[in-house]
Enzyme design. Sequence first.
Site, PDB file in Angstrom:
ATOM      1  N   SER A  96       0.834  -1.217   0.000  1.00  0.00           N
ATOM      2  CA  SER A  96       0.000   0.000   0.000  1.00  0.00           C
ATOM      3  C   SER A  96       0.862   1.257   0.000  1.00  0.00           C
ATOM      4  O   SER A  96       0.527   2.240  -0.667  1.00  0.00           O
ATOM      5  CB  SER A  96      -0.918   0.018   1.230  1.00  0.00           C
ATOM      6  OG  SER A  96      -1.816  -1.063   1.185  1.00  0.00           O
ATOM      7  N   PHE A 134      -3.265  10.513  -0.992  1.00  0.00           N
ATOM      8  CA  PHE A 134      -4.348  10.756  -1.948  1.00  0.00           C
ATOM      9  C   PHE A 134      -5.644  10.819  -1.156  1.00  0.00           C
ATOM     10  O   PHE A 134      -6.093   9.806  -0.606  1.00  0.00           O
ATOM     11  CB  PHE A 134      -4.361   9.590  -2.937  1.00  0.00           C
ATOM     12  CG  PHE A 134      -5.374   9.662  -4.040  1.00  0.00           C
ATOM     13  CD1 PHE A 134      -5.063  10.274  -5.252  1.00  0.00           C
ATOM     14  CD2 PHE A 134      -6.622   9.079  -3.887  1.00  0.00           C
ATOM     15  CE1 PHE A 134      -5.984  10.298  -6.295  1.00  0.00           C
ATOM     16  CE2 PHE A 134      -7.556   9.106  -4.936  1.00  0.00           C
ATOM     17  CZ  PHE A 134      -7.231   9.718  -6.133  1.00  0.00           C
ATOM     18  N   LEU A 136      -9.422  11.188  -1.052  1.00  0.00           N
ATOM     19  CA  LEU A 136     -10.720  11.177  -1.738  1.00  0.00           C
ATOM     20  C   LEU A 136     -11.832  10.859  -0.736  1.00  0.00           C
ATOM     21  O   LEU A 136     -12.796  11.612  -0.598  1.00  0.00           O
ATOM     22  CB  LEU A 136     -10.696  10.136  -2.875  1.00  0.00           C
ATOM     23  CG  LEU A 136     -11.995   9.990  -3.675  1.00  0.00           C
ATOM     24  CD1 LEU A 136     -12.322  11.283  -4.423  1.00  0.00           C
ATOM     25  CD2 LEU A 136     -11.897   8.812  -4.649  1.00  0.00           C
ATOM     26  N   SER A 143     -17.950   5.024  -0.792  1.00  0.00           N
ATOM     27  CA  SER A 143     -18.246   4.443  -2.107  1.00  0.00           C
ATOM     28  C   SER A 143     -18.831   5.486  -3.061  1.00  0.00           C
ATOM     29  O   SER A 143     -18.797   5.304  -4.277  1.00  0.00           O
ATOM     30  CB  SER A 143     -19.254   3.289  -1.956  1.00  0.00           C
ATOM     31  OG  SER A 143     -18.715   2.289  -1.123  1.00  0.00           O
ATOM     32  N   LEU A 244      -7.753   5.775  -9.417  1.00  0.00           N
ATOM     33  CA  LEU A 244      -8.173   4.538  -8.749  1.00  0.00           C
ATOM     34  C   LEU A 244      -8.020   3.345  -9.678  1.00  0.00           C
ATOM     35  O   LEU A 244      -7.654   2.244  -9.238  1.00  0.00           O
ATOM     36  CB  LEU A 244      -9.622   4.650  -8.272  1.00  0.00           C
ATOM     37  CG  LEU A 244      -9.856   5.645  -7.130  1.00  0.00           C
ATOM     38  CD1 LEU A 244     -11.330   5.713  -6.770  1.00  0.00           C
ATOM     39  CD2 LEU A 244      -9.046   5.280  -5.894  1.00  0.00           C
ATOM     40  N   ALA A 247      -4.499   2.190  -9.341  1.00  0.00           N
ATOM     41  CA  ALA A 247      -4.198   1.518  -8.071  1.00  0.00           C
ATOM     42  C   ALA A 247      -4.881   0.154  -8.009  1.00  0.00           C
ATOM     43  O   ALA A 247      -4.328  -0.815  -7.483  1.00  0.00           O
ATOM     44  CB  ALA A 247      -4.626   2.398  -6.908  1.00  0.00           C
ATOM     45  N   ARG A 248      -6.086   0.071  -8.551  1.00  0.00           N
ATOM     46  CA  ARG A 248      -6.804  -1.216  -8.554  1.00  0.00           C
ATOM     47  C   ARG A 248      -6.045  -2.254  -9.373  1.00  0.00           C
ATOM     48  O   ARG A 248      -6.040  -3.430  -9.028  1.00  0.00           O
ATOM     49  CB  ARG A 248      -8.192  -1.037  -9.184  1.00  0.00           C
ATOM     50  CG  ARG A 248      -9.127  -0.323  -8.287  1.00  0.00           C
ATOM     51  CD  ARG A 248     -10.358   0.160  -9.009  1.00  0.00           C
ATOM     52  NE  ARG A 248     -11.149   0.936  -8.084  1.00  0.00           N
ATOM     53  CZ  ARG A 248     -12.110   1.765  -8.430  1.00  0.00           C
ATOM     54  NH1 ARG A 248     -12.421   1.922  -9.706  1.00  0.00           N
ATOM     55  NH2 ARG A 248     -12.777   2.432  -7.521  1.00  0.00           N
ATOM     56  N   GLU A 368     -10.128   0.973  -2.591  1.00  0.00           N
ATOM     57  CA  GLU A 368     -10.072   1.043  -4.074  1.00  0.00           C
ATOM     58  C   GLU A 368     -11.352   0.473  -4.688  1.00  0.00           C
ATOM     59  O   GLU A 368     -11.322  -0.209  -5.701  1.00  0.00           O
ATOM     60  CB  GLU A 368      -8.874   0.275  -4.635  1.00  0.00           C
ATOM     61  CG  GLU A 368      -7.550   0.590  -3.999  1.00  0.00           C
ATOM     62  CD  GLU A 368      -7.063   1.971  -4.296  1.00  0.00           C
ATOM     63  OE1 GLU A 368      -7.713   2.651  -5.121  1.00  0.00           O
ATOM     64  OE2 GLU A 368      -6.084   2.400  -3.696  1.00  0.00           O
ATOM     65  N   PHE A 388     -26.415   1.195  -9.038  1.00  0.00           N
ATOM     66  CA  PHE A 388     -25.691   1.909  -7.980  1.00  0.00           C
ATOM     67  C   PHE A 388     -26.618   2.723  -7.071  1.00  0.00           C
ATOM     68  O   PHE A 388     -26.297   2.951  -5.929  1.00  0.00           O
ATOM     69  CB  PHE A 388     -24.649   2.856  -8.587  1.00  0.00           C
ATOM     70  CG  PHE A 388     -23.435   2.123  -9.073  1.00  0.00           C
ATOM     71  CD1 PHE A 388     -22.407   1.826  -8.197  1.00  0.00           C
ATOM     72  CD2 PHE A 388     -23.330   1.703 -10.388  1.00  0.00           C
ATOM     73  CE1 PHE A 388     -21.287   1.140  -8.623  1.00  0.00           C
ATOM     74  CE2 PHE A 388     -22.213   1.024 -10.826  1.00  0.00           C
ATOM     75  CZ  PHE A 388     -21.189   0.734  -9.954  1.00  0.00           C
TER      76      PHE A 388
HETATM   77  P1  FAD Z   1     -19.335   2.739   2.488  1.00  0.00           P
HETATM   78  O1  FAD Z   1     -19.292   3.424   1.171  1.00  0.00           O
HETATM   79  O2  FAD Z   1     -20.077   3.393   3.612  1.00  0.00           O
HETATM   80  O3  FAD Z   1     -19.882   1.270   2.266  1.00  0.00           O
HETATM   81  C1  FAD Z   1     -20.241   0.409   3.365  1.00  0.00           C
HETATM   82  C2  FAD Z   1     -20.770  -0.896   2.752  1.00  0.00           C
HETATM   83  O4  FAD Z   1     -21.936  -0.606   1.961  1.00  0.00           O
HETATM   84  C3  FAD Z   1     -19.789  -1.566   1.810  1.00  0.00           C
HETATM   85  O5  FAD Z   1     -19.913  -2.959   1.899  1.00  0.00           O
HETATM   86  C4  FAD Z   1     -20.236  -1.104   0.440  1.00  0.00           C
HETATM   87  O6  FAD Z   1     -19.839  -1.968  -0.617  1.00  0.00           O
HETATM   88  C5  FAD Z   1     -21.734  -1.082   0.637  1.00  0.00           C
HETATM   89  N1  FAD Z   1     -22.402  -0.183  -0.314  1.00  0.00           N
HETATM   90  C6  FAD Z   1     -22.264   1.167  -0.435  1.00  0.00           C
HETATM   91  N2  FAD Z   1     -22.998   1.623  -1.461  1.00  0.00           N
HETATM   92  C7  FAD Z   1     -23.613   0.533  -2.012  1.00  0.00           C
HETATM   93  C8  FAD Z   1     -24.477   0.333  -3.132  1.00  0.00           C
HETATM   94  N3  FAD Z   1     -24.867   1.332  -3.936  1.00  0.00           N
HETATM   95  N4  FAD Z   1     -24.885  -0.929  -3.391  1.00  0.00           N
HETATM   96  C9  FAD Z   1     -24.462  -1.980  -2.635  1.00  0.00           C
HETATM   97  N5  FAD Z   1     -23.646  -1.853  -1.578  1.00  0.00           N
HETATM   98  C10 FAD Z   1     -23.219  -0.616  -1.273  1.00  0.00           C
HETATM   99  N6  FAD Z   1      -9.439   6.288   0.655  1.00  0.00           N
HETATM  100  C11 FAD Z   1      -8.716   7.290   0.047  1.00  0.00           C
HETATM  101  O7  FAD Z   1      -9.290   8.219  -0.519  1.00  0.00           O
HETATM  102  N7  FAD Z   1      -7.343   7.279   0.063  1.00  0.00           N
HETATM  103  C12 FAD Z   1      -6.640   6.305   0.694  1.00  0.00           C
HETATM  104  O8  FAD Z   1      -5.387   6.329   0.682  1.00  0.00           O
HETATM  105  C13 FAD Z   1      -7.362   5.243   1.355  1.00  0.00           C
HETATM  106  N8  FAD Z   1      -6.690   4.279   2.061  1.00  0.00           N
HETATM  107  C14 FAD Z   1      -7.405   3.373   2.804  1.00  0.00           C
HETATM  108  C15 FAD Z   1      -6.733   2.497   3.660  1.00  0.00           C
HETATM  109  C16 FAD Z   1      -7.428   1.599   4.456  1.00  0.00           C
HETATM  110  C17 FAD Z   1      -6.708   0.700   5.412  1.00  0.00           C
HETATM  111  C18 FAD Z   1      -8.849   1.534   4.355  1.00  0.00           C
HETATM  112  C19 FAD Z   1      -9.627   0.536   5.186  1.00  0.00           C
HETATM  113  C20 FAD Z   1      -9.532   2.393   3.530  1.00  0.00           C
HETATM  114  C21 FAD Z   1      -8.827   3.333   2.744  1.00  0.00           C
HETATM  115  N9  FAD Z   1      -9.493   4.278   1.948  1.00  0.00           N
HETATM  116  C22 FAD Z   1      -8.783   5.281   1.304  1.00  0.00           C
HETATM  117  C23 FAD Z   1     -10.952   4.343   1.968  1.00  0.00           C
HETATM  118  C24 FAD Z   1     -11.654   3.331   1.102  1.00  0.00           C
HETATM  119  O9  FAD Z   1     -11.435   3.592  -0.250  1.00  0.00           O
HETATM  120  C25 FAD Z   1     -13.136   3.316   1.487  1.00  0.00           C
HETATM  121  O10 FAD Z   1     -13.209   2.739   2.783  1.00  0.00           O
HETATM  122  C26 FAD Z   1     -14.012   2.586   0.513  1.00  0.00           C
HETATM  123  O11 FAD Z   1     -14.163   3.320  -0.668  1.00  0.00           O
HETATM  124  C27 FAD Z   1     -15.419   2.287   1.078  1.00  0.00           C
HETATM  125  O12 FAD Z   1     -15.973   3.428   1.620  1.00  0.00           O
HETATM  126  P2  FAD Z   1     -16.610   3.381   3.105  1.00  0.00           P
HETATM  127  O13 FAD Z   1     -15.628   2.737   4.017  1.00  0.00           O
HETATM  128  O14 FAD Z   1     -17.079   4.753   3.420  1.00  0.00           O
HETATM  129  O15 FAD Z   1     -17.829   2.386   2.996  1.00  0.00           O
END
Ligand code: FAD
Length: 389
Positions: A96, A134, A136, A143, A244, A247-248, A368, A388
């Site tokens: 990472s 980064f 976001l 999400s 993204l 990175a993915r 990601e 979505f």
């Molecule tokens: P949410 O969006 O709240 O989602 C919660 C659950 O609901 C998930 O299971 C999701 O799939 C589901 N869900 C949401 N919407 C829907 C839908 N429409 N339909 C079905 N299911 C849905 N972010 C950065 O910007 N930069 C970074 O460097 C970075 N590093 C990270 C490092 C770590 C260790 C972690 C854990 C996260 C990091 N992230 C970073 C954040 C990461 O990208 C987000 O956690 C991720 O995008 C999910 O967002 P959330 O945690 O807010 O979950």
Amino acid sequence: MDRNPLDLAGIDDLLSDEEKAIRDSTRAFLDKRVEPHVADWFERGEVDDIRGLARELGALGLLGMHLEGYGCAGLSSVDYGLACLELEATDSGIRSLVSVQGSLAMFAIHRWGSEEHKQEWLPRMAAGEAIGCFGLTEPDHGSDPGSMRTRARRDGDDWVLDGAKMWITNGSIADVAVVWAQTDEGIRGFVVPTDTPGFSAPLIKHKMSLRASVTSELVLDGVRLPAEAVFPEVRGLKGPLSCLTEARYGIVWGSLGAARSSLETARRYAVERHQFGRPLAGFQLTQQKLADMALELVKGQLLALHLGRRKDAGTITPTQVSLGKLNNIRESLEICRTARTILGANGISLEYPVIRHMNNLESVLTYEGTVEMHTLVVGEALTGVSAFR
Ligand code: FAD
């Protein structure tokens, strides 16, 4: 055994000598510099001398290695993927560090920055002298980053940023943050030196995953930036989403590293440990687990290599990257969980890497783009119907 048990399908034969050399030199570095310490770092939740490690990764050419110019190594996407696999076979947190630096922060500046941004930051970032993050995700918007609340407003020629980002890898150690914010013209990206007044990056504690990685909140409290801090052209989610996708792609490969390390640990353990008077490997149930793990690893590697070749040919699409991330993280996590069962009680100990990989991959499953988001991307591609919202 006529084949390396970890390469039953002979995937090595699909790699060039140069690709194997990059893979092997990455592995040799990690074996010496990181493997002996990483379980301790994970347990303590702190990577010793992380800046020194970044400089060594930079000296090896691993930071922004698939980017051209500005001190970057200019290697192929397959080279980059192979390095990610080795890095994550050591620890997802170390992968990472490299991914966020190269594929998110450096790629964003390389793809969307002005010539001045590139000259100022990329050579130092490639060398590991400067660390990037980064921003976001926000506390209330993960999400769905299009709903972000962080805002950049004009004040004369300047920009002023207010808001908060959450779960940001490398945040507390970063010299520069790429921050995405709402403006009157839609979402735009900003290059924020982290010593700018009003910027702070408190560490997120109590993680049970990616413990050998710095994860932070970014607080932007009236952060005043000059007019030229903004990425000049890109508007909307296209900017962050392009990063993204990069990175993915690294995760498509990287996650398989955690799986390979877990499979190898379980395979050795099954051969060495005896119960009921014979090795665990002698029980058909154990062999079935190992065979299923090996199959999924091989399939994942072939998919990663296929996508890497497409990326190098310039024909890969974001949906294909979603396919790869969805499959490979899901199957890699399953491999780690199955490996853990083979180790029995030892499977929960940090004496072995398996529980560490397994816990790490819980983060990789989510960041990601969560596994659910990538499922919806594939579902939309299959049906033409977006689910979505
Ligand atoms: P949410 O969006 O709240 O989602 C919660 C659950 O609901 C998930 O299971 C999701 O799939 C589901 N869900 C949401 N919407 C829907 C839908 N429409 N339909 C079905 N299911 C849905 N972010 C950065 O910007 N930069 C970074 O460097 C970075 N590093 C990270 C490092 C770590 C260790 C972690 C854990 C996260 C990091 N992230 C970073 C954040 C990461 O990208 C987000 O956690 C991720 O995008 C999910 O967002 P959330 O945690 O807010 O979950």
